[in-house]
Design an enzyme around this catalytic site. Structure first.
Site, PDB file in Angstrom:
ATOM      1  N   ASP A 188       5.638   7.756   0.745  1.00 56.99           N
ATOM      2  CA  ASP A 188       6.333   6.493   0.519  1.00 56.99           C
ATOM      3  C   ASP A 188       5.722   5.752  -0.669  1.00 56.99           C
ATOM      4  O   ASP A 188       4.779   4.971  -0.514  1.00 56.99           O
ATOM      5  CB  ASP A 188       6.252   5.623   1.768  1.00 56.99           C
ATOM      6  CG  ASP A 188       7.128   4.383   1.664  1.00 56.99           C
ATOM      7  OD1 ASP A 188       7.631   4.097   0.560  1.00 56.99           O
ATOM      8  OD2 ASP A 188       7.298   3.693   2.686  1.00 56.99           O
ATOM      9  N   HIS A 193       3.773  -1.630  -1.538  1.00 59.30           N
ATOM     10  CA  HIS A 193       2.474  -1.312  -0.951  1.00 59.30           C
ATOM     11  C   HIS A 193       1.349  -1.191  -1.973  1.00 59.30           C
ATOM     12  O   HIS A 193       0.217  -0.868  -1.594  1.00 59.30           O
ATOM     13  CB  HIS A 193       2.597  -0.017  -0.144  1.00 59.30           C
ATOM     14  CG  HIS A 193       3.678  -0.063   0.892  1.00 59.30           C
ATOM     15  ND1 HIS A 193       3.630  -0.895   1.985  1.00 59.30           N
ATOM     16  CD2 HIS A 193       4.868   0.598   0.982  1.00 59.30           C
ATOM     17  CE1 HIS A 193       4.731  -0.735   2.718  1.00 59.30           C
ATOM     18  NE2 HIS A 193       5.495   0.152   2.128  1.00 59.30           N
ATOM     19  N   ILE A 208       1.377  -4.959   1.294  1.00 60.96           N
ATOM     20  CA  ILE A 208       1.198  -4.736   2.728  1.00 60.96           C
ATOM     21  C   ILE A 208       1.018  -3.249   3.030  1.00 60.96           C
ATOM     22  O   ILE A 208       1.339  -2.381   2.224  1.00 60.96           O
ATOM     23  CB  ILE A 208       2.395  -5.286   3.531  1.00 60.96           C
ATOM     24  CG1 ILE A 208       3.691  -4.550   3.148  1.00 60.96           C
ATOM     25  CG2 ILE A 208       2.522  -6.786   3.342  1.00 60.96           C
ATOM     26  CD1 ILE A 208       4.894  -4.937   4.014  1.00 60.96           C
ATOM     27  N   GLY A 211       4.181   0.462   7.618  1.00 56.46           N
ATOM     28  CA  GLY A 211       4.258   0.395   9.074  1.00 56.46           C
ATOM     29  C   GLY A 211       3.853   1.695   9.730  1.00 56.46           C
ATOM     30  O   GLY A 211       3.182   1.715  10.769  1.00 56.46           O
TER      31      GLY A 211
END
Length: 288
Positions: A188, A193, A208, A211
């Protein structure tokens, strides 16, 4: 704008063939923090090619069909998407290297209402070279701007709440400051990120954590505390994504055992006292 139920429910996915190596398994393990203690044998088994084992949640990045909701033909407002839940079943332990074929279909399209959005559940079954089913992944996407189409599937069974009593275990897991930079090499590369400007534009103070990286960290705690560090014992692992994590924070994974084979868990961030994974449920092999 409401999505087109028939179009999404019948969206066609090409089969995805994924060849992965021991190096890929090690990179994934490093991405979820394994190997942080290089003298711990329970961690070395995932990062050292000698008798290497794949960590189960690596299946979440294998045979991924791509960001299909970004295709204009879907009619989905992809900018407002949120990863809602992840549910995983391992029909057999994941090999440290191999070739898998993923077959994806849309199992549910659920209308929550014109002002409440919609849920789209993509189910991915992965088969080895002998056409044996290895893992089943269900990914729930919350389409916040696409509800109100007036038809759809009935809701899936909700994930159970954690017990109200005190947890049986609490695992403290530091998240490395560069965790997102490392994890993004798996599958990803979203700039959310790694790029501070992209994160700020999305409303975050800094980049961040993925998840699914938090999901992997939580699975580490369950494997350690409930599976005697044997990844083959983990059969099912489900969770709801409740809030983002920032790299460098500390996760607190609370775990409840219900009988021999049923596990509930919840993950919060110590520094902010915020629940980031809720309604966690795991089953150990032998319950199926």
């Amino acid at each position: 704008m409401p999505l087109d139920y028939e179009r999404i429910k019948n969206w066609r996915f090409a089969d995805t063939r994924h060849s992965y190596t021991q190096r890929d398994s090690i990179l994934y393990a490093l991405g979820i923090g394994l190997g942080s203690d290089p003298l711990d044998p329970s961690q070395l088994q995932f990062v050292y090619e000698k008798q290497l084992q794949a960590f189960p949640t690596m299946s979440s990045i294998l045979c991924y069909p791509g960001f299909w909701m970004q295709d204009p033909a879907t009619g989905i407002n992809w900018v407002k998407l949120v990863h809602g839940e992840q549910r995983s079943i391992w029909h057999r332990p994941l090999a440290a290297e191999g070739v898998l074929t993923g077959k994806t279909h849309i199992s549910h399209v659920i209308d929550k209402g014109a002002d409440k959005g919609a849920l789209v559940i993509a189910e991915r079954n992965m088969y080895d070279v002998n056409n044996t089913l290895v893992a089943t992944i269900q990914q729930t996407t919350f389409c916040r701007a696409d509800g109100g189409f007036g038809q759809g599937n009935a809701p899936v069974a909700a994930l159970p709440r954690v017990p109200e009593r005190a947890p049986d275990y609490r695992r403290r897991i530091p998240v490395a400051p560069n965790a997102a930079i490392l994890y993004r090499l798996n599958a990803d590369p979203n700039p959310l990120h790694i790029d501070p400007q992209t994160a700020a534009a999305a409303g975050f103070e800094r980049p961040i954590l993925h998840g699914l990286c938090t999901y992997g960290h939580a699975a580490r705690a369950v494997v350690q505390d409930c599976c005697d560090n044997d990844p083959a014992v983990l059969y099912r692992f489900d969770a709801r994504f409740s809030a983002p994590v920032y790299p460098g924070e500390t996760l607190l994974c609370d775990i409840w055992r219900e009988g021999a084979d049923q596990i509930h868990f919840q993950v919060s961030v110590q520094e902010r006292n915020v629940v980031v994974l809720s309604n966690g449920y795991a089953a150990l092999r032998g319950t199926q």
